[in-house]
Motif scaffolding. Structure first.
Motif, PDB file in Angstrom:
ATOM      1  N   ILE A  84       0.851  -1.182   0.000  1.00 22.81           N
ATOM      2  CA  ILE A  84       0.000   0.000   0.000  1.00 22.81           C
ATOM      3  C   ILE A  84       0.886   1.232   0.000  1.00 22.81           C
ATOM      4  N   GLU A  85       0.286   2.376  -0.194  1.00 20.32           N
ATOM      5  CA  GLU A  85       1.066   3.618  -0.152  1.00 20.32           C
ATOM      6  C   GLU A  85       1.646   3.797   1.249  1.00 20.32           C
ATOM      7  N   GLY A  86       2.947   4.031   1.314  1.00 16.45           N
ATOM      8  CA  GLY A  86       3.634   4.135   2.597  1.00 16.45           C
ATOM      9  C   GLY A  86       4.268   2.832   3.041  1.00 16.45           C
ATOM     10  N   ALA A  87       4.219   1.795   2.195  1.00 13.58           N
ATOM     11  CA  ALA A  87       4.807   0.494   2.561  1.00 13.58           C
ATOM     12  C   ALA A  87       6.299   0.603   2.804  1.00 13.58           C
ATOM     13  N   SER A  88       6.980   1.477   2.053  1.00 14.01           N
ATOM     14  CA  SER A  88       8.431   1.632   2.222  1.00 14.01           C
ATOM     15  C   SER A  88       8.782   2.228   3.577  1.00 14.01           C
ATOM     16  N   GLU A  89       7.785   2.792   4.267  1.00 18.40           N
ATOM     17  CA  GLU A  89       7.994   3.338   5.603  1.00 18.40           C
ATOM     18  C   GLU A  89       7.460   2.396   6.673  1.00 18.40           C
ATOM     19  N   GLY A  90       7.014   1.206   6.257  1.00 15.38           N
ATOM     20  CA  GLY A  90       6.567   0.212   7.222  1.00 15.38           C
ATOM     21  C   GLY A  90       5.068   0.084   7.359  1.00 15.38           C
ATOM     22  N   ARG A  91       4.282   0.816   6.581  1.00 18.85           N
ATOM     23  CA  ARG A  91       2.824   0.712   6.687  1.00 18.85           C
ATOM     24  C   ARG A  91       2.345  -0.600   6.087  1.00 18.85           C
ATOM     25  N   GLY A  92       1.189  -1.059   6.598  1.00 18.13           N
ATOM     26  CA  GLY A  92       0.628  -2.307   6.092  1.00 18.13           C
ATOM     27  C   GLY A  92       1.585  -3.467   6.374  1.00 18.13           C
ATOM     28  N   LEU A  93       1.789  -4.323   5.383  1.00 19.67           N
ATOM     29  CA  LEU A  93       2.762  -5.406   5.511  1.00 19.67           C
ATOM     30  C   LEU A  93       4.177  -4.883   5.310  1.00 19.67           C
ATOM     31  N   GLY A  94       4.248  -3.674   4.730  1.00 23.23           N
ATOM     32  CA  GLY A  94       5.480  -2.895   4.720  1.00 23.23           C
ATOM     33  C   GLY A  94       6.722  -3.589   4.213  1.00 23.23           C
ATOM     34  N   LEU A  95       7.807  -3.380   4.985  1.00 20.86           N
ATOM     35  CA  LEU A  95       9.125  -3.835   4.555  1.00 20.86           C
ATOM     36  C   LEU A  95       9.237  -5.342   4.475  1.00 20.86           C
ATOM     37  N   ARG A  96       8.320  -6.038   5.133  1.00 21.04           N
ATOM     38  CA  ARG A  96       8.461  -7.482   5.225  1.00 21.04           C
ATOM     39  C   ARG A  96       8.471  -8.158   3.859  1.00 21.04           C
ATOM     40  N   PHE A  97       7.674  -7.649   2.900  1.00 19.70           N
ATOM     41  CA  PHE A  97       7.596  -8.308   1.614  1.00 19.70           C
ATOM     42  C   PHE A  97       8.159  -7.486   0.471  1.00 19.70           C
ATOM     43  N   LEU A  98       8.442  -6.214   0.706  1.00 19.68           N
ATOM     44  CA  LEU A  98       9.104  -5.433  -0.338  1.00 19.68           C
ATOM     45  C   LEU A  98      10.461  -6.033  -0.694  1.00 19.68           C
ATOM     46  N   ARG A  99      11.132  -6.640   0.296  1.00 18.55           N
ATOM     47  CA  ARG A  99      12.460  -7.190   0.031  1.00 18.55           C
ATOM     48  C   ARG A  99      12.417  -8.340  -0.965  1.00 18.55           C
ATOM     49  N   HIS A 100      11.275  -9.018  -1.072  1.00 22.34           N
ATOM     50  CA  HIS A 100      11.195 -10.146  -1.994  1.00 22.34           C
ATOM     51  C   HIS A 100      11.125  -9.697  -3.455  1.00 22.34           C
ATOM     52  N   ILE A 101      10.810  -8.440  -3.687  1.00 22.49           N
ATOM     53  CA  ILE A 101      10.750  -7.931  -5.051  1.00 22.49           C
ATOM     54  C   ILE A 101      12.149  -7.650  -5.584  1.00 22.49           C
ATOM     55  N   GLU A 102      13.120  -7.436  -4.665  1.00 22.18           N
ATOM     56  CA  GLU A 102      14.470  -7.044  -5.076  1.00 22.18           C
ATOM     57  C   GLU A 102      15.130  -8.084  -5.973  1.00 22.18           C
ATOM     58  N   ARG A 103      14.860  -9.368  -5.751  1.00 21.70           N
ATOM     59  CA  ARG A 103      15.569 -10.422  -6.456  1.00 21.70           C
ATOM     60  C   ARG A 103      14.791 -10.968  -7.659  1.00 21.70           C
ATOM     61  N   ASN A 104      13.699 -10.327  -8.054  1.00 23.83           N
ATOM     62  CA  ASN A 104      12.959 -10.769  -9.237  1.00 23.83           C
ATOM     63  C   ASN A 104      13.543 -10.120 -10.475  1.00 23.83           C
ATOM     64  N   SER A 105      13.646 -10.886 -11.541  1.00 26.41           N
ATOM     65  CA  SER A 105      14.266 -10.386 -12.762  1.00 26.41           C
ATOM     66  C   SER A 105      13.381  -9.376 -13.473  1.00 26.41           C
ATOM     67  N   LEU A 106      12.075  -9.620 -13.449  1.00 22.97           N
ATOM     68  CA  LEU A 106      11.109  -8.767 -14.158  1.00 22.97           C
ATOM     69  C   LEU A 106       9.957  -8.458 -13.218  1.00 22.97           C
ATOM     70  N   LEU A 107       9.477  -7.227 -13.247  1.00 24.12           N
ATOM     71  CA  LEU A 107       8.368  -6.826 -12.380  1.00 24.12           C
ATOM     72  C   LEU A 107       7.104  -6.656 -13.210  1.00 24.12           C
ATOM     73  N   LEU A 108       6.043  -7.357 -12.798  1.00 27.46           N
ATOM     74  CA  LEU A 108       4.740  -7.238 -13.450  1.00 27.46           C
ATOM     75  C   LEU A 108       3.825  -6.435 -12.542  1.00 27.46           C
ATOM     76  N   PHE A 109       3.582  -5.184 -12.915  1.00 26.26           N
ATOM     77  CA  PHE A 109       2.677  -4.322 -12.147  1.00 26.26           C
ATOM     78  C   PHE A 109       1.243  -4.673 -12.522  1.00 26.26           C
ATOM     79  N   MET A 110       0.388  -4.770 -11.509  1.00 26.55           N
ATOM     80  CA  MET A 110      -1.002  -5.151 -11.741  1.00 26.55           C
ATOM     81  C   MET A 110      -1.931  -4.118 -11.121  1.00 26.55           C
ATOM     82  N   VAL A 111      -2.797  -3.534 -11.979  1.00 24.37           N
ATOM     83  CA  VAL A 111      -3.770  -2.529 -11.534  1.00 24.37           C
ATOM     84  C   VAL A 111      -5.136  -2.929 -12.091  1.00 24.37           C
ATOM     85  N   PRO A 112      -6.182  -2.997 -11.250  1.00 20.76           N
ATOM     86  CA  PRO A 112      -7.502  -3.377 -11.741  1.00 20.76           C
ATOM     87  C   PRO A 112      -8.051  -2.376 -12.751  1.00 20.76           C
TER      88      PRO A 112
END
Length: 390
Positions: A221-249
């Protein structure tokens, strides 16, 4: 709180083995009473080695293994007998594991691929026996070396999932539905925020027996990089992905604005992630007709591929796989390059957020220190003194 099967950080006290001491022995036998020195060398202490193992995808097997100690080297004996070497201890971790010093937050090492071995702590060298110190002027040395001491470190193992495609989106963007539609993964799906509480991996089949790995990462969510919501816990898992697929309804009021928010959160967390290739998928397009899709296209970002899909009806999924495969195999987007230590910034970090997560989950963050004297009786060193090797 029910225990999760997905564990992406653990804290462990590691200790290598100390070297065995050399023997100080003079040979006395019936027919050779002054046989001279024959003390053997001590064995080396066991090493602590990290090893990548693709059979693991979490750190669950290490969660309650709070102490990992290698074996000490054996002491040397008479008749120039060499002490036994301490057994090395291998810590199997999934590829994508990063190691930090728990006391300082300094980066120590990482494990990127299956079978990779990294020396974490080196065992102490065995001491030399008095046989090694004989000279023409000192034919009966009465001293030997003690073994080198062990090394120890309290470490944090932090897992960052390695995948070809990582899904980035707000809660309820359709990430879990897409993974279940394209692979055999079956994440829990419901119509409320934060349904996905842990990352999951799915293997997506492509043409001619080819495939790639897709990671379903819990919504940010907005502010996740500052620890809001699930925050930093899962942002780190995006670092090691080769390609990022952004999904917006597709029923979002402003698709471009939501995409910009997601991109900003990644930039705030780690600016290097902006160098990764990106694809935008507009989801839930079973709610849109072709005329509305044509109207939306000019308003969307023009610096990345855009695909309209519906994971429920299957609309656009073949086109999406074609786009993902093309981007994954472009020359500028090889997974080996993206995950190499030359391009990925390993930042020394504040580990307080991990300590907070451990506390919230009822884990004791403090590891009881075990003194060496509590493990075994200390042998008498009265007849030994340390001598530098020449």
């Amino acid at each position: 709180m029910a225990e999760s099967n997905f564990v992406d950080y653990v804290k462990i006290l590691c200790r290598s083995g100390k070297g065995g001491r050399g023997s100080m022995h003079l040979k006395h036998v019936k027919y050779n009473y002054n046989g001279g020195p024959d003390g053997g060398d001590g064995g080396r202490g066991g090493n602590i080695i990290l090893r990548g193992n693709h059979n693991y995808w979490t750190l669950l097997h290490l969660r309650y293994q709070r102490h990992i100690f290698a074996e000490h080297g054996g002491n040397g004996g008479k008749d120039k007998c060499h002490g036994t070497d301490g057994k090395d201890v291998y810590i199997d971790v999934p590829p994508g594991t990063v190691v930090y010093n728990a006391e300082t937050g300094k980066f120590v090492c990482d494990v990127n691929y299956d079978g990779q071995e990294v020396m974490l702590l080196k065992g102490g060298r065995g001491g030399l026996g008095n046989f090694q110190f004989r000279t023409a002027t000192n034919q009966a040395p009465r001293f030997a070396q003690p073994g080198e001491p062990m090394q120890e470190m309290t470490i944090i193992l932090e897992l960052k999932l390695l995948a070809d495609v990582g899904l980035v989106g707000f809660p309820n963007a359709g990430k879990s539905t897409l993974v279940s539609a394209l692979s055999n993964a079956r994440p829990k799906i419901a119509n409320y925020p934060f349904t996905t509480m842990e990352p999951s991996l799915g293997i997506v089949a492509y043409r001619d027996g080819k495939s790639f790995v897709m990671a379903d990462i819990p919504g940010i969510i907005e502010g996740a990089s500052e620890g809001r919501g699930l925050g930093l816990r899962f942002l780190r898992h995006i670092e090691r992905n080769s390609l990022l697929l952004f999904m917006v309804p597709g029923d979002t009021d402003d698709i471009r604005h939501e995409y910009d928010i997601l991109l900003n959160e990644l930039q705030q967390f780690n600016p290097e992630m902006l160098s990764k290739h990106r694809v935008l998928a507009v989801t839930k397009c079973d709610l849109l007709d072709q005329e509305l899709i044509d109207m939306l296209r000019p308003t969307l970002p023009d610096d990345l591929p855009v695909v309209f899909i519906s994971a429920v009806t299957g609309f656009g999924l073949d086109e999406l796989k074609d786009v993902l495969w093309r981007e994954l195999n472009s020359e500028s987007n090889k997974l080996e390059v993206i995950t190499s230590t030359d391009t990925l910034i390993h930042r020394d970090k504040d580990l307080s957020h991990l300590a907070l997560e451990m506390e919230q989950e009822g884990e004791d963050d403090d590891i009881e220190y075990i003194d060496e004297d509590d493990l075994e009786d200390v042998e008498d060193l009265e007849d030994y003194e340390y001598t530098e090797e020449t």
